[in-house]
Structure formats: C-alpha cells, structure tokens
Design a protein around this motif. Structure first.
Motif, mmCIF file in Angstrom:
data_model
loop_
_atom_site.group_PDB
_atom_site.id
_atom_site.type_symbol
_atom_site.label_atom_id
_atom_site.label_comp_id
_atom_site.label_asym_id
_atom_site.label_seq_id
_atom_site.Cartn_x
_atom_site.Cartn_y
_atom_site.Cartn_z
ATOM 1 N N THR A 199 -50.756 -79.698 13.446
ATOM 2 C CA THR A 199 -50.466 -79.208 14.800
ATOM 3 C C THR A 199 -49.591 -77.959 14.750
ATOM 4 N N ASP A 200 -48.710 -77.856 13.759
ATOM 5 C CA ASP A 200 -47.920 -76.623 13.592
ATOM 6 C C ASP A 200 -48.844 -75.436 13.333
ATOM 7 N N THR A 201 -49.875 -75.677 12.526
ATOM 8 C CA THR A 201 -50.854 -74.617 12.260
ATOM 9 C C THR A 201 -51.600 -74.237 13.531
ATOM 10 N N PHE A 202 -51.995 -75.247 14.322
ATOM 11 C CA PHE A 202 -52.650 -74.972 15.608
ATOM 12 C C PHE A 202 -51.782 -74.045 16.467
ATOM 13 N N LEU A 203 -50.508 -74.377 16.571
ATOM 14 C CA LEU A 203 -49.609 -73.606 17.431
ATOM 15 C C LEU A 203 -49.387 -72.195 16.895
ATOM 16 N N GLU A 204 -49.335 -72.067 15.585
ATOM 17 C CA GLU A 204 -49.165 -70.745 14.977
ATOM 18 C C GLU A 204 -50.387 -69.868 15.244
ATOM 19 N N VAL A 205 -51.576 -70.446 15.076
ATOM 20 C CA VAL A 205 -52.814 -69.711 15.342
ATOM 21 C C VAL A 205 -52.871 -69.293 16.807
ATOM 22 N N ALA A 206 -52.514 -70.208 17.703
ATOM 23 C CA ALA A 206 -52.535 -69.908 19.137
ATOM 24 C C ALA A 206 -51.565 -68.782 19.471
ATOM 25 N N ALA A 207 -50.387 -68.786 18.853
ATOM 26 C CA ALA A 207 -49.401 -67.733 19.105
ATOM 27 C C ALA A 207 -49.944 -66.374 18.672
ATOM 28 N N ARG A 208 -50.605 -66.339 17.526
ATOM 29 C CA ARG A 208 -51.210 -65.085 17.066
ATOM 30 C C ARG A 208 -52.319 -64.633 18.014
ATOM 31 N N ALA A 209 -53.123 -65.571 18.466
ATOM 32 C CA ALA A 209 -54.205 -65.238 19.402
ATOM 33 C C ALA A 209 -53.650 -64.747 20.727
ATOM 34 N N GLN A 210 -52.560 -65.360 21.187
ATOM 35 C CA GLN A 210 -51.957 -64.943 22.450
ATOM 36 C C GLN A 210 -51.434 -63.528 22.367
ATOM 37 N N ARG A 211 -50.840 -63.177 21.216
ATOM 38 C CA ARG A 211 -50.347 -61.803 21.055
ATOM 39 C C ARG A 211 -51.505 -60.809 21.077
ATOM 40 N N ALA A 212 -52.586 -61.159 20.386
ATOM 41 C CA ALA A 212 -53.759 -60.280 20.373
ATOM 42 C C ALA A 212 -54.394 -60.203 21.757
#
Length: 211
Positions: free
Chosen positions: A113-126
């Motif tokens: 789930t930490d990986t999920f949140l990290e990926v989502a944060a990167r996607a949100q920035r993009a």
C-alpha cells in the motif's frame, strides 16, 4: 491463506479481536489507496486514471498498454460509464489481486500500500502539470483580446457560444456575474491566469468550465 490465517500466523489465535482490528486497518489503508488513485477526486476511478497510474508505476520499463488496462479494469469491475467504485476496488485488491492482499503478511501489505500511495503521488504531480498546461490553453482561448486577462464580457461571449445548440442554451448576465465573482479572487473585474487555474483546477472533476 485467508486473512484470518495470515493474522493468526503473526499474532496467534488467542485474540479474536486482533483480526477485527487488522481487517479494519487494512480496509482503511485500501480506502486511502482508492482516494489517492482517484486523481480527479470524482469519487470513482476511471479507466484513464488506471492507465495513468499503471504507466507511472512502470515508467521506463514499458509493457503496459490500453488492452492490458482494459482487462484489468474489467477484472476489478467497471460500471456502464467505465468507472470503478470504492467497494469494487477494495474487493478486488483484498480478494483477487496477486492471490488477494488479505493473504499478505502485515509487512507485505503495508509495503504494497505504501507503493500504491507513492505511485499515486507521482501521478498526481504529473497530472497537475498536465492540467495546468491544458488550463493555460483554455485561458488563452478565453482571452479574446490577448491582454493576459479574461473580462466578464469574454466569459459571457464564450459561455453563450459553448451552450449554443444545446438543450440548455441560456447563459444569463446574472449567471455570468456569479461566475466572475467566484473566479475573480482579487475583485478587479478581470480574471488572470493564476486565478483561472486556481479556480478551475479545484473544480476539474466537475468538468472544465461547467457553465
């Protein structure tokens, strides 16, 4: 191994409430992941958002296309409008994905789930950068005289043109002034690029220029 077996293996079977607490904790973590995957804050995850997230996760490695995305979306379960609900998201990742995250140890579950949140944060920035670029293009289209600001008259002309031929073509002066009051933050009678992006960026999930 089901979630009960996984938790018993870590904590023992002496406390039946342990599983309830762990189940609730995991459900909360998956809800958090769902909210972070919902890039436009609409309350559902669209297939395009799923595609964005998968590509961010695999950035540089390739191997994810629209066909694979479609199959994943169908496995999770999409509605008639190609949207994934929170219950379906939680059900899929809890019970099905990689054998079901219910069977993961607490450490593996949290790492995932930490990986999920990290990926989502990167996607949100993009996604934020992409939206800013798109909103800048829309702003320039609204700025009919090219003076780097949108006047009330420019909003009015474009809103009427946008609604022409629709089932609800009316755009009144009162509606136009109400919109200007919401967008014109410094109350100088014109909307600059910063104000435009700040307002319409916040209501992006309602669709751009919901007028």
């Amino acid at each position: 191994m089901c979630i009960r077996d996984s938790i018993n293996a870590e904590y023992g079977e002496h406390s039946p409430n342990t599983m309830d607490r762990e189940t609730k904790r995991r459900q909360a973590r998956l809800r958090e992941a769902f909210r972070s995957f919902d890039l436009d804050m609409s309350g559902t995850i669209e297939k395009d958002e799923l595609l964005t997230l998968a590509r961010v996760k695999r950035s540089g490695s390739g191997g994810w296309d629209t066909e694979k995305n479609e199959r994943l979306a169908q496995r999770i379960s999409v509605d008639s409008e190609d949207r994934i609900s929170q219950p379906d998201f939680i059900r899929y990742f809890s019970e099905t994905w990689h054998g079901g995250m219910d069977a993961f140890s607490s450490r593996d579950f949290d790492n995932t789930t930490d990986t999920f949140l990290e990926v989502a944060a990167r996607a949100q920035r993009a996604d934020k950068k992409r939206r800013r670029q798109q909103l800048t293009q829309v702003f320039n289209a609204f700025d009919l005289d090219g003076n780097k600001a949108i006047s009330s008259d420019e909003f009015y002309s474009l809103a009427r043109a946008k609604r022409a031929g629709t089932t609800n073509p009316e755009w009144t002066s009162d509606k136009n002034e109400q919109l200007m009051k919401r967008v014109d933050l410094d109350r100088n009678g014109k909307v600059n690029l910063t104000e435009f992006i700040q307002y319409f960026g916040d209501v992006w999930h309602l669709s751009l220029i919901h007028i």
